[in-house]
Design an enzyme around this catalytic site. Sequence first.
Site, PDB file in Angstrom:
ATOM      1  N   LYS A 205      45.818  40.946  37.913  1.00  0.00           N
ATOM      2  CA  LYS A 205      45.793  40.866  39.376  1.00  0.00           C
ATOM      3  C   LYS A 205      45.965  42.165  40.171  1.00  0.00           C
ATOM      4  O   LYS A 205      46.895  42.781  40.443  1.00  0.00           O
ATOM      5  CB  LYS A 205      47.330  40.246  39.682  1.00  0.00           C
ATOM      6  CG  LYS A 205      47.091  39.314  41.105  1.00  0.00           C
ATOM      7  CD  LYS A 205      46.273  38.269  41.035  1.00  0.00           C
ATOM      8  CE  LYS A 205      45.880  37.721  42.171  1.00  0.00           C
ATOM      9  NZ  LYS A 205      44.909  36.646  42.184  1.00  0.00           N
ATOM     10  N   SER A 407      41.741  32.506  42.667  1.00  0.00           N
ATOM     11  CA  SER A 407      43.075  32.461  43.043  1.00  0.00           C
ATOM     12  C   SER A 407      43.254  31.276  43.919  1.00  0.00           C
ATOM     13  O   SER A 407      43.567  30.148  43.405  1.00  0.00           O
ATOM     14  CB  SER A 407      43.180  33.934  43.802  1.00  0.00           C
ATOM     15  OG  SER A 407      43.203  34.816  42.970  1.00  0.00           O
TER      16      SER A 407
END
Length: 617
Positions: A205, A407
């Site tokens: 991430k 996402s």
Amino acid sequence: MKVILKGIGKLFRAIWKLISFTRQLIINLFFLFFIGLIFLALSKSGDEPSLPEEAALVLDLSGPIVEQRTYINPIDQLASNALGQPPVQENVLFDIVDTIRAASTDNRITGLVLNLKGMAETNLTKLRYIAKAVEEFKQAGKPVYALGDNYKQSQYYLSSYADKVFMSPDGGVLLTGYGSYTLYYKNLLDKLDINTHVFRVGTYKSFVEPYTRNDMSDEAREANTAWLNQLWGAYTSDVAKNRHIETHSLTPNLQTFVEQLKSVNGDFAKLSEKMGLVDELITRPALRQKLIEEFGSDGENSFSQISYYDYQPTVFSTDLPSPNQVAVVIASGAIVDGAQRQGTIGGDSTAALLREARLDDAVKAVILRVDSPGGSAFASEVIRNEVDALKLAGKPVVVSMSSLAASGGYWISSSADRILAQPTTITGSIGIFAILTTFEKGLENMGIYNDGVGTTPFSGVGVTRKLPDGVAEVFQLGIEHGYQRFIGLVSQYRNMSLEQADKIAQGRVWTGQDALDLGLVDQLGDFDDAIAVAVELAKLESYELRWMEEPLSPAEILLQEFASEARSQLVAMVFGELPAAIQPVTQQVVTDLTTLSNFNDPKGQYAFCLNCSNIEK
């Protein structure tokens, strides 16, 4: 007492003057707006282009290609028209494809000319959908020619599908490959004594890295290299097939390229022809004559032709409203909480469109078209709840992933009946993060301190005070819960264990092909395939598409864009006088700051893929 009354009187007079000024300003803005509408209507009336009996369609796209048109700033539009300047063009992907397909069956259209010098760089997934329509045009037995002075990467990709590619003798083809680059601010934040508190789950991430590092992490570099290489492999494979050349010839190493360029004395045009990228180097007058011979003369020293922008408005459906409708909801842009205008996905506004489709008996199935790097986790869940409600109502939901569904873009897709992606779609990035900056050190250096009392440990939490360790732990626990919630959805709806979901999550980005292999999507396919799946699931024999939109009123557009104009003028005042060489840097900084300022999740939790939206073509 008199002094107090006198002060109150002045206050009310000032308020009344402010109200009067605001009222007159709004009335004047409306007056100018309607005058502009009348002016536009009069300027267009009687000036409609006529389509010759036979003509070539010129695909002269100018500006970006989008999933859904954003609202045009009325003030900018009026000013541009008053100055005789053309407005900024936004080209809707589906309009382009529908227009080319209509032209392929229109007997008046004798060929297609690709003149793409004004077309902005575009993601490969969108280009492939347009290329599909160009191929269908060729299959109708009509010629396709590409012409240009210099071809940029996206322009050349579409041009490679032409029967012949023409280029100026002084031009060239610029293929730079794909990259993902961003600016890193850690040292700057340290010098400014700004503390950046990061809470995240997911090895890959990488959204927070620009604020915590000065370079890309090894994990991000590994993941980004993998999917960028797949995109470039797809690009070169398509071009090589179209041009009947070897794929490796499109990606020479630097030394080989230098030697190739030396062999033609530095002539980029000659090198492009030698590599098989173009068919003929030709001057404009000679090319014009060649096209006149192919398509006939327009009587004004050019070939018989009609611009895409003149032909496209003539392409429309004459079908009557059908009792069997497949609704299309576009989710394009970053996902933000609340109601948002087109170009950004609002949790409330997008959910409202899905709810409208659910409550309309004529709608039998829904296609959720996703083109998003993600955003607010809360807003993503609000939208996904409406997907579930549609399914409970017996209306199948099909997700059609465009260039990007990562996402939060994957979050809103996860529970659909069927998920389709293209091989070059960027998806995954299943992870979550929060970021908080505090300025206590910088304030202390200036002699400013924050102190006080509160009833709970959270009373004084803010950007001017040090973040207590316990509060930081609370934030991290919330992020970990959000991550478990995310992978729980993946596990539930993609029929895999939590361990399997966690393994392919971790914020890692995947291409559509990889996502299919991993079980994150159901099949590879474009928007046409998504329609076929929706019709099949709804068991429809006939249908019509219904594009779900809820445009703002003219008054709302004016008021919102007035504020936007003020912000853009401020940016221009700050950065407009900087040297042109460093303006791209300042623009990137402004973009990064704008991205952060637009984040409005109620709990500060985000599922967003930065590298996905920073692809350089």
